[in-house]
Write an enzyme that holds these catalytic residues in place. Structure first.
Site, PDB file in Angstrom:
ATOM      1  N   LYS A 237      13.512 -28.115   5.788  1.00  0.00           N
ATOM      2  CA  LYS A 237      14.923 -28.265   6.728  1.00  0.00           C
ATOM      3  C   LYS A 237      15.626 -29.776   6.379  1.00  0.00           C
ATOM      4  O   LYS A 237      15.021 -30.549   6.023  1.00  0.00           O
ATOM      5  CB  LYS A 237      14.591 -28.252   8.184  1.00  0.00           C
ATOM      6  CG  LYS A 237      14.364 -27.012   8.917  1.00  0.00           C
ATOM      7  CD  LYS A 237      14.235 -27.066  10.256  1.00  0.00           C
ATOM      8  CE  LYS A 237      13.631 -25.680  10.927  1.00  0.00           C
ATOM      9  NZ  LYS A 237      14.810 -24.460  10.776  1.00  0.00           N
TER      10      LYS A 237
ATOM     11  N   LYS B 264       7.445 -22.959  24.706  1.00  0.00           N
ATOM     12  CA  LYS B 264       8.227 -21.770  24.564  1.00  0.00           C
ATOM     13  C   LYS B 264       8.922 -21.724  26.029  1.00  0.00           C
ATOM     14  O   LYS B 264       8.455 -22.328  27.016  1.00  0.00           O
ATOM     15  CB  LYS B 264       7.574 -20.645  24.455  1.00  0.00           C
ATOM     16  CG  LYS B 264       7.153 -20.582  22.898  1.00  0.00           C
ATOM     17  CD  LYS B 264       6.440 -19.071  22.513  1.00  0.00           C
ATOM     18  CE  LYS B 264       6.484 -19.004  21.066  1.00  0.00           C
ATOM     19  NZ  LYS B 264       7.676 -18.898  20.329  1.00  0.00           N
TER      20      LYS B 264
ATOM     21  N   LYS C  44       1.489 -19.645   6.649  1.00  0.00           N
ATOM     22  CA  LYS C  44       0.753 -19.820   7.808  1.00  0.00           C
ATOM     23  C   LYS C  44       0.492 -18.775   8.679  1.00  0.00           C
ATOM     24  O   LYS C  44       1.170 -17.712   8.353  1.00  0.00           O
ATOM     25  CB  LYS C  44       1.361 -20.883   8.724  1.00  0.00           C
ATOM     26  CG  LYS C  44       2.464 -20.587   9.593  1.00  0.00           C
ATOM     27  CD  LYS C  44       2.969 -21.371  10.747  1.00  0.00           C
ATOM     28  CE  LYS C  44       3.798 -20.769  11.747  1.00  0.00           C
ATOM     29  NZ  LYS C  44       4.037 -21.740  12.865  1.00  0.00           N
TER      30      LYS C  44
ATOM     31  N   HIS D 271       3.699 -27.967  11.983  1.00  0.00           N
ATOM     32  CA  HIS D 271       5.131 -28.786  12.088  1.00  0.00           C
ATOM     33  C   HIS D 271       5.039 -30.122  12.597  1.00  0.00           C
ATOM     34  O   HIS D 271       5.558 -31.001  11.814  1.00  0.00           O
ATOM     35  CB  HIS D 271       5.959 -27.811  12.612  1.00  0.00           C
ATOM     36  CG  HIS D 271       5.859 -26.422  12.028  1.00  0.00           C
ATOM     37  ND1 HIS D 271       5.876 -25.954  10.633  1.00  0.00           N
ATOM     38  CD2 HIS D 271       5.905 -25.011  12.644  1.00  0.00           C
ATOM     39  CE1 HIS D 271       5.716 -24.633  10.729  1.00  0.00           C
ATOM     40  NE2 HIS D 271       5.788 -24.217  11.894  1.00  0.00           N
TER      41      HIS D 271
ATOM     42  N   ARG E 137       0.858  -1.285   0.024  1.00  0.00           N
ATOM     43  CA  ARG E 137      -0.023  -0.032  -0.033  1.00  0.00           C
ATOM     44  C   ARG E 137       0.896   1.109   0.117  1.00  0.00           C
ATOM     45  O   ARG E 137       0.694   2.208  -0.420  1.00  0.00           O
ATOM     46  CB  ARG E 137      -0.752  -0.093   1.259  1.00  0.00           C
ATOM     47  CG  ARG E 137      -1.809  -1.022   1.272  1.00  0.00           C
ATOM     48  CD  ARG E 137      -2.700  -0.924   2.549  1.00  0.00           C
ATOM     49  NE  ARG E 137      -3.614  -1.860   2.751  1.00  0.00           N
ATOM     50  CZ  ARG E 137      -3.913  -2.620   3.863  1.00  0.00           C
ATOM     51  NH1 ARG E 137      -3.083  -2.091   4.915  1.00  0.00           N
ATOM     52  NH2 ARG E 137      -4.883  -3.544   4.068  1.00  0.00           N
TER      53      ARG E 137
ATOM     54  N   ASP F 126       5.507 -24.759   4.410  1.00  0.00           N
ATOM     55  CA  ASP F 126       5.503 -25.189   5.861  1.00  0.00           C
ATOM     56  C   ASP F 126       7.177 -25.096   5.927  1.00  0.00           C
ATOM     57  O   ASP F 126       7.779 -26.242   5.377  1.00  0.00           O
ATOM     58  CB  ASP F 126       5.043 -26.477   6.233  1.00  0.00           C
ATOM     59  CG  ASP F 126       5.219 -27.085   7.680  1.00  0.00           C
ATOM     60  OD1 ASP F 126       6.301 -26.530   8.355  1.00  0.00           O
ATOM     61  OD2 ASP F 126       4.706 -27.978   7.862  1.00  0.00           O
ATOM     62  N   HIS F 127       7.661 -24.158   6.506  1.00  0.00           N
ATOM     63  CA  HIS F 127       9.290 -23.971   6.597  1.00  0.00           C
ATOM     64  C   HIS F 127       9.983 -25.107   7.132  1.00  0.00           C
ATOM     65  O   HIS F 127      11.119 -25.537   6.851  1.00  0.00           O
ATOM     66  CB  HIS F 127       9.925 -22.672   6.853  1.00  0.00           C
ATOM     67  CG  HIS F 127       9.762 -22.326   8.350  1.00  0.00           C
ATOM     68  ND1 HIS F 127       8.295 -22.008   8.746  1.00  0.00           N
ATOM     69  CD2 HIS F 127      10.638 -22.657   9.409  1.00  0.00           C
ATOM     70  CE1 HIS F 127       8.758 -21.759  10.285  1.00  0.00           C
ATOM     71  NE2 HIS F 127       9.953 -22.270  10.681  1.00  0.00           N
TER      72      HIS F 127
ATOM     73  N   ASP G 101       0.220 -23.002  16.635  1.00  0.00           N
ATOM     74  CA  ASP G 101       1.407 -22.333  15.927  1.00  0.00           C
ATOM     75  C   ASP G 101       2.634 -23.505  15.631  1.00  0.00           C
ATOM     76  O   ASP G 101       3.257 -23.409  14.591  1.00  0.00           O
ATOM     77  CB  ASP G 101       2.347 -21.473  17.207  1.00  0.00           C
ATOM     78  CG  ASP G 101       3.377 -20.762  16.726  1.00  0.00           C
ATOM     79  OD1 ASP G 101       3.292 -20.245  15.553  1.00  0.00           O
ATOM     80  OD2 ASP G 101       4.316 -20.456  17.386  1.00  0.00           O
TER      81      ASP G 101
END
Lengths: 510, 389
Positions: free
Chosen positions: A203, A361, A169, A261, A61, A198-199, A256
Site C-alpha cells: 500500500k 472485525k 498467506k 500485517h 484441476r 503481504d499485500h 489473520d
C-alpha cells in the site's frame, strides 16, 4: 531494468518494464485469480508495464480450453478491474497471451504438460524461460505443488533465466507449521526465489513510511524514546466474516492480521535506517527490530493482550448478527474477532515506548493507521484552563481508507487571552497527487517480475512473527472462554483493551 | 480521476499587482466561506506553472489546461498574455481559484493569476511575475511563442525557472525556426532545462519501440537493423518533414550510435536518410500517409527490419478508435521464430496530459538532447541537399 543492454532504454525517462516472462497461476479458476490477479495483470498491460510477449498460463484441476479461460477472465476483468472495460483490440491482444493447462496439483504428468506448454510459449512469444509460479490455491495444496514443481524440474532456473514462486498467506498455522512449510519450500527453492505476499506492504502509505522516515531529516532526530510516548497501530474493519466463517474459525484476528500485517508495520516504524534501499538491507533492519521485541511470558499474557468477540449489534444502520451466529461458526466458538497487544522493544531507541497493536472485525469504522504519539512538552508553559484543549503532538500515517499523513499541533486561538487548541495539518494522497495509486497486487506482481523482494516477507520474519504470537495463542487456546471479552458489533471493541494502555493513554477514536 | 471541476469564473477579479498576495488570501477566505462542503478548503501547492502566450484566443484553452493540471498537481498558475496589438505600456492582473471536489466532497483549491502586459511592459514581464512565484517550489515555464526565444522578455525568465517547455509541433524541417529552436536549446548555458511537448508526444512511441527489443534474444537485432520506415499523417498544406518524425529518427540514430552520411528529400513529404552503423548501412525513410484518424503530422507507424540472416520485422502502429482512444499495436515477426503482437488503447495526448507528464520531470534529458542534435544534423543535411543543383 527490462534489459540494461537495450540502448533504446539508455537514460530514458520512461517507466521500468520487467524482463520478458510468463506467469503460471495455480488455482486459476479460484476467487483470488479472478478478483485480483488477472485484473491487476490486465491493468499493468494497459499501462504498458508488462514486457512484450508476456504470457499467463492458468493451471487447475478443472477441464477447460484456452478459450474458456480467456472468456472467464474477460468477465472477471469487466467485473473486478477498477479501470474502464477493455476494448476488443486490447482484450484480444492480452488474451492472446493467456493459456490453460489442466492437471492435478500433485500429478507429475500434468507438470510435464505444463513444461511443454511453457517451452512452446518461450519459442512463440519470446518469454526467455523466465517464469513465476503463483500459488493461488488453498493452503493445503501449497506443499504438494512445491514438491511436484521440484520433482518435475520446473523449479530449476535454466542458465540465463529465472524462476520465482509467489506464496499467499497463511504462511503456516503456528510456529511449527510455518517452519515445516519453510523447510519444505527451502528443499526445492532458494530463498531468493521465494516471494511471500503481504499485500499490506504494497500500500502506498506503507511504502511512504520508509520515505517519510528516511527522506525527511526532521523526523529521525525525534524518532526515539526521548520524544515519543507510544505508538498505536490499528486495522479496524466494519465487516464481519463475510461468509468465510469456516476459514476464520481456524484463524482469528491474531493469525489473520497481527502476526503478519501489523507486525510488519511495527517493524517499518521501529527499524533503524537501512544502509540502502536494497531488499535485504530493508528486510534485515525489519528483522532486527522484530527480534528486539520482548516476548510476552506465558503467565503475563493477560496483562499484555486482550481478545474479544463481537456480538450482535448495529453497523452501518443495519442490525448484524454476532460472530457465533455467523454461517460456518461454532455456537461456542472462542475465536477472537478482536485482538489488542502491547509490545515493548528492547533496544536503545525504543526502551520504555510501548507499541500497541489492535485489529478487529465489526468495529465502528473501517480504518487502518499508525499513530505516533509524542510526549508532552517538558514544562506546561501555558496554564491549563477549560478553554485549553491541546494535546501532545501526534503524527498519524493513514493507510486506509484515505491514505495520507496528519500532524497534530497546538495553536493559539485568536483573541487577547492565550488559549490553545489542537489543529491538524493534513496531507492526503488523493488530493495532493491526483494520479491513481497502483493497486497492491499490481505493485507486487511487477516487483516480483523485477526480482525486487523488498515488499515480500522473508522466512526469518515469518518465523519471528509466529514466535512472538505463540505464547498468546497458546494461552488463549488453553483458556476457553475465560479471557474472551464480548463486544457489541459497531463499537470500538472490548473495554478491557483500554486497560492495556495504562495510565494517561487511550486508544484513538478514529 | 472522476473529479468535478468547480471553477468559479466570476470569482476572477482584477487586482493591483502589488497586492496580489493579499488579494489571494482574501480569495481563500471567500472560498472557505462559500464552500459547499463541511471540510475546510485545502490549499495545496506542489509547483509554480507559468504560461506565456501572445494569443488572446488561447487564454481560455490555457486556463482549461491549467485547471486539468491542478486536478493532479495542485500549483500556483501564472498565465501571462503579451498583447502585441497595443503599444501603451500597461499591466493588468486578475486572480481566480480553481476548486476541485473529489469523491469525498473535499474541496481542493489552487490559485490562478492572470497577467496581461502590453507595450514596454512586455519586456519587463519577468520582473513583474518573479515576486509572485511561490518560493522553494519548482518553477515550470510553458512558453508558447517560439518567435520570441531571443528576446529579453524570454531571456529574463531563464534565471527564475527550472524548466522551459516549448512545443515544436507546428514545425517542419523547412521552417527556419526549427533549426533556431534546436540550436537555442542545445547551446543554452542557463540552469533551466528545456523540453518540447513534441518530444513528450513521442514518449509512448519510444517506450513501445524500445519494448520490442527488451527480450535479450531480441536485443541483438538492434545491431542488425538495415532499414527503418517512419510514417506520419500527411498535411497536404504544409510541405516538409514534420519535426516529430525527425525527432524519432534522431532518437533511433543517436541511441543506436549511427552516423548520418547522407539525406535527401524525395518529394514534398518524403525523405531518405542514410546512416553508417558500425559495419553496415541503414536506410531510414520518412514518409507520409493519408490518415483520416490520426491528426496531421503525428506518427502513424514505425517499422524496423533486420537481416541476420533470418528476416526480422519489428513495428509499432497507431490508429484512432472511437474518436477518443489511440490504439497502439507492437508486433514482432521473426521468420522461423517468435511472432506476436500486443495492442493497447491509450487516451489521446491532450495538452493537459502532456503538461502533466512534463511537470513530473526535472533536469535535462540526455536522450532528448541527443535526438535533437541528430535531428538538427538531418535538417542541415536536407538543407544542403536542397541547395544542390
Amino acid at each position: 531494468m527490462a534489459n540494461d543492454l537495450n540502448p533504446l532504454r539508455a537514460e530514458a525517462h520512461v517507466e521500468r518494464t520487467p524482463p520478458p516472462c510468463a506467469i503460471v497461476i495455480f488455482g486459476v479458476s479460484g476467487d483470488l485469480a479472478k478478483r485480483k490477479l488477472v485484473p491487476a495483470l490486465f491493468n499493468l498491460a494497459r499501462e504498458r508495464r508488462l514486457p512484450g510477449g508476456f504470457s499467463i498460463v492458468g493451471y487447475s484441476r478443472s477441464p477447460m480450453s484456452d478459450e474458456a479461460l480467456r472468456s472467464l477472465m474477460y468477465d472477471a476483468v469487466i467485473r473486478f478491474s477498477n479501470t474502464s472495460p477493455p476494448t476488443t483490440a486490447e482484450w484480444d491482444s492480452f488474451a492472446a497471451g493467456m493459456f490453460y493447462c489442466q492437471g492435478e496439483y500433485d500429478d507429475i504428468a500434468g507438470y510435464a504438460r505444463l513444461a511443454e506448454r511453457l517451452a512452446a510459449i518461450d519459442a512463440e512469444r519470446g518469454t526467455s524461460g523466465n517464469r513465476i509460479f503463483y500459488l493461488s490455491t488453498p493452503p493445503a495444496l501449497v506443499g504438494p505443488i512445491i514438491d511436484t514443481l521440484g520433482a518435475s524440474g520446473l523449479a530449476q532456473s535454466r542458465p540465463g533465466s529465472w524462476t520465482r514462486i509467489v506464496i499467499e498467506k497463511p504462511l503456516g498455522y503456528d510456529l511449527a507449521t510455518a517452519r515445516e512449510l519453510n523447510t519444505r519450500i527451502s528443499r526445492i527453492f532458494q530463498e531468493d526465489q521465494v516471494y511471500r505476499i503481504d499485500h499490506y506492504r504494497a500500500k502506498e502509505t506503507v511504502q511512504n513510511i520508509v520515505a517519510l522516515r528516511f527522506a525527511n531529516g526532521i523526523f529521525e532526530p525525534v524518532w526515539n524514546r526521548r520524544y515519543i510516548d507510544h505508538v498505536q497501530i490499528t486495522a479496524a474493519e466494519t465487516v464481519g466474516v463475510e461468509g468465510r466463517g469456516g476459514y476464520y474459525e481456524s484463524a482469528g484476528a491474531v493469525r489473520d492480521m497481527l502476526q503478519n500485517h501489523l507486525l510488519q508495520l511495527l517493524a517499518l516504524v521501529g527499524m533503524e535506517p537501512p544502509t540502502s534501499l536494497d531488499a535485504d538491507a530493508i528486510r534485515d533492519e525489519a528483522v532486527k527490530v522484530a527480534k528486539a521485541i520482548r516476548p510476552i511470558p506465558p503467565d503475563e499474557v493477560d496483562a499484555h493482550a486482550v481478545r474479544g468477540q463481537y456480538t450482535a449489534g448495529w453497523v452501518g444502520g443495519k442490525m448484524v448478527p454476532g460472530y457465533r451466529e455467523e454461517e460456518g461458526v461454532s455456537p461456542n466458538s472462542t475465536t477472537e474477532t478482536y485482538a489488542a497487544i502491547r509490545f515493548e522493544i528492547d533496544n536503545w531507541r525504543w526502551a520504555g515506548v510501548p507499541f500497541f497493536l489492535r485489529s478487529g472485525k465489526r468495529l465502528t469504522k473501517r480504518a487502518a493507521e499508525i499513530a505516533v504519539q509524542f510526549r508532552q512538552v517538558p514544562m506546561r508553559l501555558f496554564t491549563t484552563t477549560e478553554a485549553d484543549l491541546h494535546e501532545p503532538n501526534l503524527l498519524v500515517m493513514k493507510i486506509q481508507p484515505d491514505e495520507g499523513l496528519t500532524l497534530r499541533l497546538a495553536a493559539k486561538l485568536p483573541g487577547h487571552a492565550i488559549h490553545l487548541r489542537s489543529v491538524n495539518m493534513e496531507f492526503r494522497y488523493g488530493t495532493s497527487f491526483g494520479i491513481r495509486s497502483s493497486e497492491a497486487y499490481e505493485r507486487l506482481l511487477l516487483d516480483c517480475m523485477f526480482g525486487d523482494a523488498t515488499l515480500f516477507t522473508r522466512r526469518d520474519m515469518v518465523e519471528i512473527g509466529w514466535t512472538l504470537m505463540m505464547p498468546i495463542l497458546d494461552h488463549w487456546a488453553a483458556s476457553g472462554e475465560r479471557n474472551l471479552h464480548f463486544y457489541e458489533a459497531g463499537t470500538w471493541g472490548p473495554e478491557a483493551a483500554n486497560q492495556l494502555m495504562g495510565e494517561g493513554r487511550a486508544w484513538r477514536r478514529l | 480521476m472522476g473529479m468535478g471541476i468547480v471553477e468559479d469564473i466570476e470569482r476572477r477579479r482584477p487586482v493591483d499587482i502589488a497586492a496580489i498576495e493579499r488579494e489571494l488570501t482574501e480569495l481563500w477566505k471567500l472560498a472557505a466561506e462559500e464552500g459547499t462542503t463541511t471540510d475546510a478548503v485545502m490549499r495545496v501547492c506542489l509547483l509554480n506553472l507559468l504560461v506565456f502566450t501572445t494569443e488572446a484566443t488561447r487564454l481560455g484553452e490555457v486556463s482549461e489546461v491549467v485547471a486539468k493540471v491542478t486536478e493532479s498537481a495542485p500549483c500556483r498558475a501564472i498565465i501571462m498574455h503579451a498583447d502585441l496589438s497595443k503599444a501603451t505600456a500597461e499591466t493588468h492582473a486578475w486572480i481566480a481559484s480553481h476548486c476541485h471536489t473529489d469523491e469525498q466532497m473535499r474541496q481542493v483549491c489552487c490559485e490562478e493569476i492572470r497577467v496581461t502586459a502590453s507595450g514596454a511592459a512586455i519586456r519587463y514581464l519577468a520582473r513583474t511575475v518573479a515576486p509572485l512565484i511561490v518560493s522553494d517550489l519548482p518553477v515550470f515555464l510553458w512558453w508558447q511563442d517560439l518567435r520570441m526565444l531571443h528576446e529579453k522578455c524570454f531571456l529574463d525568465f531563464l534565471p527564475e525557472v527550472d524548466r522551459v517547455i516549448v512545443d515544436s509541433h507546428g514545425l517542419t524541417h523547412q521552417d527556419p525556426q526549427t533549426s533556431q529552436l534546436a540550436r537555442f536549446v542545445l547551446e543554452s548555458r542557463h540552469r533551466a532545462a528545456f523540453s518540447d511537448l513534441n518530444w513528450t508526444r513521442l514518449t509512448r512511441w519510444r517506450d513501445l519501440i524500445a519494448g520490442l527489443f527488451d527480450a535479450p534474444e531480441l536485443t541483438q537485432y538492434l545491431r542488425q537493423l538495415t532499414r527503418v520506415t517512419i510514417f506520419y499523417a500527411k498535411d497536404e498544406e504544409a510541405p516538409g518533414i514534420p519535426f516529430q518524425a525527425l525527432l524519432i529518427a534522431g532518437f533511433l540514430a543517436a541511441q543506436l550510435g549511427w552516423t548520418l552520411k547522407d539525406a535527401y528529400q524525395i518529394n514534398r513529404h518524403e525523405a531518405e536518410l542514410r546512416f553508417r552503423a558500425h559495419h553496415r548501412r541503414v536506410t531510414l525513410v520518412l514518409a507520409s500517409q493519408a490518415s483520416q484518424d490520426v491528426p496531421q503530422r503525428h506518427l502513424t507507424e514505425v517499422t524496423l527490419w533486420a537481416e541476420c540472416p533470418e528476416m526480422a520485422r519489428f513495428s509499432v502502429t497507431c490508429q484512432l478508435v472511437n474518436g477518443t482512444d489511440w490504439l497502439y499495436t507492437s508486433a514482432v515477426e521473426i521468420s522461423g521464430g517468435a511472432r506476436y503482437h500486443t495492442t493497447i488503447a491509450l487516451p489521446q495526448l491532450t495538452e493537459a496530459r502532456l503538461m502533466l507528464r512534463e511537470i513530473e520531470i526535472f533536469g535535462r534529458s540526455k536522450p532528448y538532447e541527443r535526438a535533437l542534435r541528430m535531428a538538427l544534423d538531418i535538417v542541415t543535411e536536407l538543407e544542403l541537399d536542397a541547395q544542390l543543383p
